[in-house]
Design a protein around this motif. Structure first.
Motif, PDB file in Angstrom:
ATOM      1  N   ILE A 595       0.660  -1.058   0.160  1.00  0.00           N
ATOM      2  CA  ILE A 595      -0.030  -0.043  -0.064  1.00  0.00           C
ATOM      3  C   ILE A 595       0.958   1.478   0.085  1.00  0.00           C
ATOM      4  CG2 ILE A 595      -1.681   1.347   1.315  1.00  0.00           C
ATOM      5  CD1 ILE A 595      -3.050  -0.934   0.346  1.00  0.00           C
ATOM      6  N   LEU A 596       1.953   1.124   0.886  1.00  0.00           N
ATOM      7  CA  LEU A 596       2.727   2.586   0.951  1.00  0.00           C
ATOM      8  C   LEU A 596       3.371   2.663  -0.471  1.00  0.00           C
ATOM      9  CD1 LEU A 596       4.157   4.688   2.770  1.00  0.00           C
ATOM     10  CD2 LEU A 596       5.967   2.907   3.257  1.00  0.00           C
ATOM     11  N   GLY A 599       0.956   4.151  -2.904  1.00  0.00           N
ATOM     12  CA  GLY A 599       0.690   5.513  -2.683  1.00  0.00           C
ATOM     13  C   GLY A 599       2.066   6.454  -3.265  1.00  0.00           C
ATOM     14  N   VAL A 602       1.711   6.273  -6.870  1.00  0.00           N
ATOM     15  CA  VAL A 602       0.588   7.033  -7.709  1.00  0.00           C
ATOM     16  C   VAL A 602       0.908   8.553  -7.651  1.00  0.00           C
ATOM     17  CG1 VAL A 602      -1.669   8.022  -6.967  1.00  0.00           C
ATOM     18  CG2 VAL A 602      -1.398   5.469  -7.202  1.00  0.00           C
ATOM     19  N   THR A 603       1.672   8.956  -6.433  1.00  0.00           N
ATOM     20  CA  THR A 603       2.068  10.370  -6.494  1.00  0.00           C
ATOM     21  C   THR A 603       3.214  10.651  -7.450  1.00  0.00           C
ATOM     22  OG1 THR A 603       1.896   9.981  -4.009  1.00  0.00           O
ATOM     23  CG2 THR A 603       3.029  12.060  -4.769  1.00  0.00           C
ATOM     24  N   ALA A 606       1.671  10.709 -11.091  1.00  0.00           N
ATOM     25  CA  ALA A 606       0.961  11.732 -11.382  1.00  0.00           C
ATOM     26  C   ALA A 606       1.527  12.856 -11.541  1.00  0.00           C
ATOM     27  CB  ALA A 606      -0.129  12.232 -10.094  1.00  0.00           C
ATOM     28  N   TYR A 607       3.017  13.150 -10.918  1.00  0.00           N
ATOM     29  CA  TYR A 607       3.750  14.298 -11.181  1.00  0.00           C
ATOM     30  C   TYR A 607       4.290  14.252 -12.514  1.00  0.00           C
ATOM     31  CZ  TYR A 607       7.657  17.389 -10.800  1.00  0.00           C
ATOM     32  OH  TYR A 607       8.365  18.666 -10.855  1.00  0.00           O
ATOM     33  N   ILE A 610       1.402  15.090 -14.866  1.00  0.00           N
ATOM     34  CA  ILE A 610       1.301  16.512 -15.117  1.00  0.00           C
ATOM     35  C   ILE A 610       2.521  17.381 -15.603  1.00  0.00           C
ATOM     36  CG2 ILE A 610       1.059  18.590 -13.723  1.00  0.00           C
ATOM     37  CD1 ILE A 610      -0.093  16.468 -11.530  1.00  0.00           C
ATOM     38  N   ARG A 614       1.938  19.452 -19.172  1.00  0.00           N
ATOM     39  CA  ARG A 614       2.144  20.792 -19.068  1.00  0.00           C
ATOM     40  C   ARG A 614       3.342  21.197 -20.187  1.00  0.00           C
ATOM     41  NH1 ARG A 614       5.438  22.469 -14.042  1.00  0.00           N
ATOM     42  NH2 ARG A 614       7.062  21.794 -15.165  1.00  0.00           N
ATOM     43  N   LEU A 621       0.522  25.425 -27.108  1.00  0.00           N
ATOM     44  CA  LEU A 621       0.192  27.134 -27.188  1.00  0.00           C
ATOM     45  C   LEU A 621       1.379  27.741 -28.095  1.00  0.00           C
ATOM     46  CD1 LEU A 621      -0.474  27.632 -23.514  1.00  0.00           C
ATOM     47  CD2 LEU A 621      -1.986  27.965 -25.579  1.00  0.00           C
TER      48      LEU A 621
ATOM     49  N   GLY B   8       0.444   5.231   3.219  1.00  0.00           N
ATOM     50  CA  GLY B   8       0.227   4.894   2.071  1.00  0.00           C
ATOM     51  C   GLY B   8      -1.452   5.242   1.553  1.00  0.00           C
ATOM     52  N   LEU B  11      -1.306   9.100   0.753  1.00  0.00           N
ATOM     53  CA  LEU B  11      -0.729   9.327  -0.433  1.00  0.00           C
ATOM     54  C   LEU B  11      -1.692   8.835  -1.443  1.00  0.00           C
ATOM     55  CD1 LEU B  11       2.950   8.420   0.206  1.00  0.00           C
ATOM     56  CD2 LEU B  11       1.815  10.740  -0.278  1.00  0.00           C
ATOM     57  N   ILE B  12      -2.343   7.816  -1.358  1.00  0.00           N
ATOM     58  CA  ILE B  12      -3.253   7.371  -2.522  1.00  0.00           C
ATOM     59  C   ILE B  12      -4.289   8.540  -2.535  1.00  0.00           C
ATOM     60  CG2 ILE B  12      -5.112   5.781  -3.144  1.00  0.00           C
ATOM     61  CD1 ILE B  12      -3.516   3.472  -2.093  1.00  0.00           C
ATOM     62  N   GLY B  15      -2.041  11.999  -2.870  1.00  0.00           N
ATOM     63  CA  GLY B  15      -0.488  12.326  -3.585  1.00  0.00           C
ATOM     64  C   GLY B  15      -0.621  13.189  -5.022  1.00  0.00           C
ATOM     65  N   PRO B  16      -1.731  12.532  -5.762  1.00  0.00           N
ATOM     66  CA  PRO B  16      -1.858  13.257  -6.826  1.00  0.00           C
ATOM     67  C   PRO B  16      -2.052  14.827  -6.853  1.00  0.00           C
ATOM     68  CG  PRO B  16      -2.630  11.251  -7.305  1.00  0.00           C
ATOM     69  CD  PRO B  16      -2.442  11.367  -5.753  1.00  0.00           C
ATOM     70  N   LEU B  18      -1.104  16.592  -4.383  1.00  0.00           N
ATOM     71  CA  LEU B  18       0.403  17.236  -3.825  1.00  0.00           C
ATOM     72  C   LEU B  18       1.404  17.195  -5.217  1.00  0.00           C
ATOM     73  CD1 LEU B  18       1.915  17.893  -1.439  1.00  0.00           C
ATOM     74  CD2 LEU B  18       2.903  15.606  -1.757  1.00  0.00           C
ATOM     75  N   SER B  19       1.271  16.240  -6.112  1.00  0.00           N
ATOM     76  CA  SER B  19       2.261  16.271  -7.180  1.00  0.00           C
ATOM     77  C   SER B  19       1.792  17.482  -8.096  1.00  0.00           C
ATOM     78  CB  SER B  19       1.986  15.299  -8.193  1.00  0.00           C
ATOM     79  OG  SER B  19       2.269  14.085  -7.340  1.00  0.00           O
ATOM     80  N   LEU B  20       0.301  17.592  -8.274  1.00  0.00           N
ATOM     81  CA  LEU B  20      -0.106  18.961  -8.935  1.00  0.00           C
ATOM     82  C   LEU B  20       0.221  20.124  -8.362  1.00  0.00           C
ATOM     83  CD1 LEU B  20      -1.933  19.655 -11.473  1.00  0.00           C
ATOM     84  CD2 LEU B  20      -4.098  19.580  -9.844  1.00  0.00           C
ATOM     85  N   VAL B  22       2.917  20.758  -6.492  1.00  0.00           N
ATOM     86  CA  VAL B  22       4.202  20.932  -6.542  1.00  0.00           C
ATOM     87  C   VAL B  22       4.725  21.371  -7.944  1.00  0.00           C
ATOM     88  CG1 VAL B  22       6.588  19.726  -6.608  1.00  0.00           C
ATOM     89  CG2 VAL B  22       5.016  19.723  -4.703  1.00  0.00           C
ATOM     90  N   ALA B  23       3.938  20.753  -8.940  1.00  0.00           N
ATOM     91  CA  ALA B  23       4.324  20.847 -10.598  1.00  0.00           C
ATOM     92  C   ALA B  23       3.630  22.239 -11.108  1.00  0.00           C
ATOM     93  CB  ALA B  23       3.761  19.594 -11.341  1.00  0.00           C
ATOM     94  N   LYS B  27       4.440  27.181  -8.578  1.00  0.00           N
ATOM     95  CA  LYS B  27       5.302  28.227  -9.487  1.00  0.00           C
ATOM     96  C   LYS B  27       4.676  29.582  -9.345  1.00  0.00           C
ATOM     97  CE  LYS B  27       7.612  24.758 -11.940  1.00  0.00           C
ATOM     98  NZ  LYS B  27       7.730  23.730 -10.839  1.00  0.00           N
ATOM     99  N   THR B 111      -4.304  30.381 -20.658  1.00  0.00           N
ATOM    100  CA  THR B 111      -3.722  29.381 -19.935  1.00  0.00           C
ATOM    101  C   THR B 111      -3.926  29.912 -18.323  1.00  0.00           C
ATOM    102  OG1 THR B 111      -1.809  30.443 -20.404  1.00  0.00           O
ATOM    103  CG2 THR B 111      -2.089  28.333 -21.500  1.00  0.00           C
TER     104      THR B 111
END
Lengths: 624, 256
Positions: A595-596, A599, A602-603, A606-607, A610, A614, A621, B8, B11-12, B15-16, B18-20, B22-23, B27, B111
């Protein structure tokens, strides 16, 4: 069996089956605490705790400072154990195990001659308790609980589910919290644990009452005393399930019923002798009650003032007089099929009883022990949690009480030509006996029955006759919160029955009465306390080898004048923080890490998504 | 389940986001402010809703319509609040544009506007995740786990974390679509968002939803949402495919 050689087994015992199902229903929960409650199932059971004596320890305890967590299996499936397991054992399976591997038979967990070291005769190998296995007097470094009926079926379901679901992800475990302070502190016998204050000595409060009440203003008490003694404590492997119905509560019930019958007789002041009823506690753990009572008598303490030990019948003809009285009483009760017989002459002496303490003190004491057996105990469940109400017969108790009441009257009156009508008027109330049985030997109604609630405010509903520990300083006027329910009930009952009616109106009281001859009964019931003329006192019951000084218990060295004290094991009970047992489901360690990692993945994924999106959007654009 | 599993699950669920954060969000300070104020606003809305409904709870679970009423009123309230949010944003946009004109700097690009909408949506999603999932996670740090009768294959905490993740994504992208819809006057988009919200809410609470059903429905909704977003972003088909594949991987991963 292979299982015995592997890691220690953690045992449960259970008996009987009642259908009860357990489900994890989400819709009935309203909050996080509700969720936590349904995750962790609290199991109600009776623990076996750690007791210590001067030479070592007995009983059960967690092996260290931590709770023990083990997955649950049934005994018949527990063949190849590779890890710590909690085993569900039924009574039959246990008996079978003890018999096949240790050659032990019988349901009584104590010795074959209980407390043989206190016997006033040398044949200590005589088997009074032939069904004794002695398992109660061994030390076990793992927790053991006796389950109630509902918990039994619940845990059987859990164990079966564990058996079926062998997917390796989840398993149901039991968490045992039986951490004993003596294990944590490393004190493994009474002397060291009392010094470190990690344990407390066993003991309680005995009660004595005199009929008729003693007039304290008389400086010299001259009437000889006939003492009727019963014991009110029992023991068992499981601390809170010591009912002791046959042994000794049937004796206590007979005493109470006899007192009730005798209280309806008039003219006690005119009789030649005085009756004193003594209900002792702590007898199962080294005759604490009787030894301490005799010690206080010698010291002429306040609590036993009015009793002169020399007045307790030492006349050699007293035994014959008593036997004659019993015979006459039996004759007067002819219509009821009651028989009194002398015991077998092949017996080495008296059976284990409080009289042993009196005889060791003074071997000339005249006494009789009334029992329901001849050469050996007929009680198969002596000192077992199975010695409950089903083990005794109320008509036998009534018979014994009638016999005792009439014999005592005959002895006290010392009158050879007594009319049978006088004796015939002494009758035991059968419904009283039945009511007392329900109050003292079962949970319904238990101590919340009418009779008990009439006198005291009980702390528990289910009665338990384990002697308990001495809290605080022992004294003759103890703080009633430190005296257990049965002692307080017996005190109030005896005070009420042995009281003489007052000419003036009774004054209400809440603690003590102004007059020295009076005591306050029903003090715990709001507004119902009354002062009555009665001589009823508490006597602390604890080992004569112990002394309470400035907040600490000290073990005294053996004294040559106290022969029983030198063989006294000085039993103490370890302190503990909490005792509990709960059951929950756990996941495999690997699953948790999965699970950890999931998690974290997934993080990070996702990064990257994204970042990719971007850059693609910026590129799109720029194109425009 | 121990600390590892608890982290865990957290984060599930978050987490995403958090990623969004940060990314994209970190900024630009303005976006951070937007996320914070949006989170605050939506948390308050959830607290107000629960305060109002407290008097009527616990609902007896024998009939379905009290639950439907609960969902419909909550979704309705939140969608109304979203329109209000849009109006405030519009005023803010005008202020910012006027300020930009005064100092001679360029106005807000498309944007920029989409990023503000994204930040707003992220705030909404995080508020939902914190309110519905994170508060449940306290028992997850203890030694025990919990399985619900209706879904015995996965621990309850995992289900709630995955649902929270789905809702975070739905809310984030819903805000983008809604703002776009309000700006262009596109009624399909404007009505699409509340409908998706309502359906998602009903699916979770539905008494007939079993484990996989539940999650696959959630992710189908997600797929649809994504398609709409992508259409608005006017991205090329290859990128759309990439994103689509990611979603499918997620869907299959949850059916172990």
């Amino acid at each position: 069996m292979k299982a015995m050689a592997v890691r220690p087994l953690l045992l449960f015992f259970f008996f009987a089956q009642v259908r009860l199902s357990f489900s994890g229903e989400l819709s009935s929960m309203e909050s996080i605490p509700d969720l936590q409650e349904s995750m962790y199932m609290v199991v109600d059971g009776y623990p076996c705790v750690r007791l210590l004596n001067l030479s070592g320890k007995i009983g059960c305890s967690n092996p260290g400072r931590e709770k023990v967590v083990a997955s649950i299996r049934r005994f018949r499936n527990a063949n190849d154990l590779t890890q710590l397991t909690a085993v569900l054992v039924s009574l039959d399976e246990l008996q079978d195990l003890l018999h096949r591997h240790f050659g032990l038979i019988g349901f009584s967990p104590t010795q074959k001659f209980p407390q043989a070291e206190f016997a006033p005769y040398p044949s200590i190998n005589y088997e009074w308790n032939s069904m004794g296995s002695g398992i109660m007097l061994k030390a076990y470094d793992f927790p053991v609980f006796l389950l109630s009926e509902s918990s039994t079926s619940m845990l059987q379901e859990v164990a079966d589910k564990n058996e079926k679901v062998m997917n390796g992800y989840t398993t149901s475990v039991a968490e045992f919290d039986l951490v004993m302070q003596t294990t944590k502190a490393g004190t493994h016998d009474s002397e060291s644990c009392l010094k470190e204050q990690t344990c407390l000595p066993l003991g309680g409060y005995s009660v004595w009452s005199s009929l008729p009440p003693i007039n304290m203003s008389l400086s010299y008490q001259s009437k000889p005393i006939i003492l009727l003694v019963a014991s009110m404590d029992s023991a068992s492997f499981f601390r809170d399930k010591s009912l002791g119905a046959d042994s000794p509560i049937s004796g206590l019930l007979s005493l109470l019923a006899a007192v009730d019958a005798l209280s309806r007789v008039d003219g006690w002041n005119d009789l030649n002798k005085q009756l004193v009823f003594l209900v002792l506690t702590g007898e199962a753990w080294g005759y604490l009650g009787s030894r301490r009572f005799l010690h206080e008598l010698d010291m002429q303490s306040d609590g036993v003032s009015g009793l002169n030990s020399s007045l307790i019948e030492m006349v050699s003809s007293a035994v014959n007089d008593a036997l004659d009285a019993l015979k006459r009483a039996q004759d007067s009760l002819k219509s009821e099929n009651i028989e009194v017989l002398s015991s077998n002459s092949s017996n080495p002496g008296i059976p284990p009883s409080s009289l042993m303490a009196f005889l060791k003190k003074n071997s000339l004491t005249s006494g009789i022990v009334l029992e329901d057996f001849d050469t050996a105990f007929t009680n198969k469940f002596y000192h077992s949690h199975l010695d409950d109400m089903a083990n005794i017969n109320s008509s036998a108790v009534v018979a014994a009480a009638s016999l005792i009441a009439r014999s005592l009257y005959i002895l006290a009156s010392d009158n050879n030509d007594m009319h049978s009508s006088v004796l015939g008027a002494i009758n035991v109330n059968t419904s009283l006996v039945e009511e007392l049985m329900g109050c003292l030997l079962s949970c319904k109604p238990g101590l919340s029955c009418e009779m008990v609630k009439n006198y005291i405010a009980p702390a528990n509903v289910c009665p338990s006759h384990y002697v308990g520990v001495v809290i605080g300083e022992p004294s003759f006027k103890p703080y009633l919160g430190y005296v257990d329910d049965v002692s307080r009930f017996v005190w109030n009952f005896l005070a009420d029955r042995t009281s003489t009616p007052k000419e003036n109106a009774s004054s209400s009281c809440s603690k003590d009465c102004t007059n020295e001859d009076e005591v306050c009964i029903r003090a715990e019931i709001n507004g119902k306390g009354v002062c009555v003329i009665s001589t009823t006192r508490y006597v602390p019951a604890y080992s004569t080898r112990l002394m309470f000084e400035s907040g600490i218990w000290n073990v005294l060295p053996p004294n040559s004048s106290d022969s029983m004290g030198s063989v006294d094991p000085v039993w103490t009970e370890s302190n503990w923080n909490t005792i509990g047992l709960r059951v929950y489901t756990i996941q495999n360690g690997a699953y948790d890490h999965f699970i950890l990692i999931g998690g974290i993945t997934v993080t990070i994924l996702a990064y990257f998504m994204i970042a990719l999106a971007r850059s693609l959007i910026t590129k799109a654009l720029k194109r425009d | 389940m121990t600390v590892a599993a608890g982290i865990g699950y957290a984060l599930i669920a978050l987490g995403p986001s958090l990623s969004l954060f940060v990314a994209v969000i970190s900024k630009k300070p303005f976006l951070i402010l937007t996320v914070l104020s949006s989170t605050l606003l939506w948390l308050i809305s959830l607290i107000v809703l629960s305060g109002i409904w407290r008097a009527f709870l616990p609902l007896k679970s024998t009939t379905w319509w009290p639950f439907a009423l609960l969902i419909i009123s909550s979704v309705g309230f939140q969608e109304g609040l979203r329109v209000l949010f849009w109006k405030v944003y519009k005023r803010l946009e005008d202020t910012l544009d006027a300020f930009a004109d005064r100092v001679g700097k360029p106005r807000l690009f498309l944007t920029d506007k989409m990023q503000i909408a994204l930040a707003g949506g992220l705030g909404h999603g995080v508020a939902h995740a914190v309110f519905f999932c994170l508060s449940l996670l306290t028992p997850a740090f203890g030694p025990a786990t919990f399985y619900v009768d209706r879904c015995p294959q996965m621990p309850f905490f995992l289900i709630s974390a995955i649902i929270a993740l789905a809702f975070v994504t739905i809310h984030t992208f819903s805000m983008v679509i809604a703002f776009n819809g309000y700006a262009e006057g596109n009624t399909t988009d404007q009505y699409f968002v509340p409908v998706v919200h309502l359906v998602a809410g009903m699916v979770v609470k539905s008494a007939f939803a079993r484990c996989f059903c539940l999650l696959s429905q959630k992710f189908s909704l997600l797929r649809i949402l994504f398609l709409i977003v992508l259409k608005n972003c006017q991205l090329s088909p290859e990128t759309a495919l990439v994103v689509f594949v990611w979603l499918n991987v997620l869907c299959h991963a949850c059916s172990f």
